[in-house]
Design an enzyme around this catalytic site. Structure first.
Site, PDB file in Angstrom:
ATOM      1  N   CYS A 183       0.840  -1.215   0.000  1.00 12.49           N
ATOM      2  CA  CYS A 183       0.000   0.000   0.000  1.00 12.49           C
ATOM      3  C   CYS A 183       0.871   1.259   0.000  1.00 12.49           C
ATOM      4  O   CYS A 183       0.616   2.197  -0.754  1.00 12.49           O
ATOM      5  CB  CYS A 183      -0.925   0.017   1.210  1.00 12.49           C
ATOM      6  SG  CYS A 183      -2.131  -1.320   1.229  1.00 12.49           S
ATOM      7  N   GLU A 184       1.891   1.249   0.840  1.00 14.74           N
ATOM      8  CA  GLU A 184       2.774   2.410   0.901  1.00 14.74           C
ATOM      9  C   GLU A 184       3.487   2.609  -0.431  1.00 14.74           C
ATOM     10  O   GLU A 184       3.599   3.735  -0.922  1.00 14.74           O
ATOM     11  CB  GLU A 184       3.781   2.251   2.037  1.00 14.74           C
ATOM     12  CG  GLU A 184       4.533   3.527   2.310  1.00 14.74           C
ATOM     13  CD  GLU A 184       5.157   3.544   3.689  1.00 14.74           C
ATOM     14  OE1 GLU A 184       6.364   3.834   3.747  1.00 14.74           O
ATOM     15  OE2 GLU A 184       4.460   3.287   4.680  1.00 14.74           O
TER      16      GLU A 184
END
Length: 154
Positions: free
Chosen positions: A46-47
């Protein structure tokens, strides 16, 4: 399966990292929307995806396109993450009712209580023009988003 291309996008209003309400209707008739669901803040894939959006924001966001990202994290979690990573696009909280918007877009994982990696491009009339879903841990090909946005601009 996520909502299909040609489907009317479900309406929503969610709070961003600054605790301000953002609605899909805010962009109706004005801007196309790149709507990106992700499982959780502060997690590896996600990051990486959100940082790629940040680093290439001009490829996605313009006078005709607005980026909106959504997870089940709280606005307070999003605030800390946005400050730490320099995210200037809206991080919307689908916290309560838990995952309600992800459910409407058919990208919610009931067993895990999180959104899958759903991506939608919604035109100014509110119709979905691009739709995909990847499972957790399976990073998306953001090049496909660029092609879909370019096609919409033509």
């Amino acid at each position: 399966m996520p909502l299909a291309v040609g489907t009317k996008a479900p309406a929503f209003t969610l709070k961003d990292q600054n605790n301000q309400e953002v609605s899909l209707a805010d962009y109706a008739g004005k801007k196309n929307v790149l709507l990106v669901f992700y499982p959780f803040a502060f997690t590896g894939v996600c990051e990486g995806e959100m940082c790629a959006i940040r680093d290439n924001l001009s490829d996605y966001e313009s006078d005709t396109v607005q980026v909106l990202t959504v997870s089940v994290d709280s606005p307070f979690t999003h605030k800390v993450w946005a400050q730490r990573e320099g995210f200037e696009f809206p991080l919307l909280s689908d916290f309560w009712p838990h995952g309600a918007v992800a459910q409407k877009y058919e990208v919610f994982d009931d067993a895990k209580g999180m959104a899958n990696r759903g991506t939608f491009i919604i035109d100014t009339s509110g119709v979905i023009r691009f739709s995909e879903m990847n499972l957790p841990g399976d990073a998306r090909d953001q090049g496909a988003w660029k092609k879909a946005l370019d096609a919409l601009a033509d």
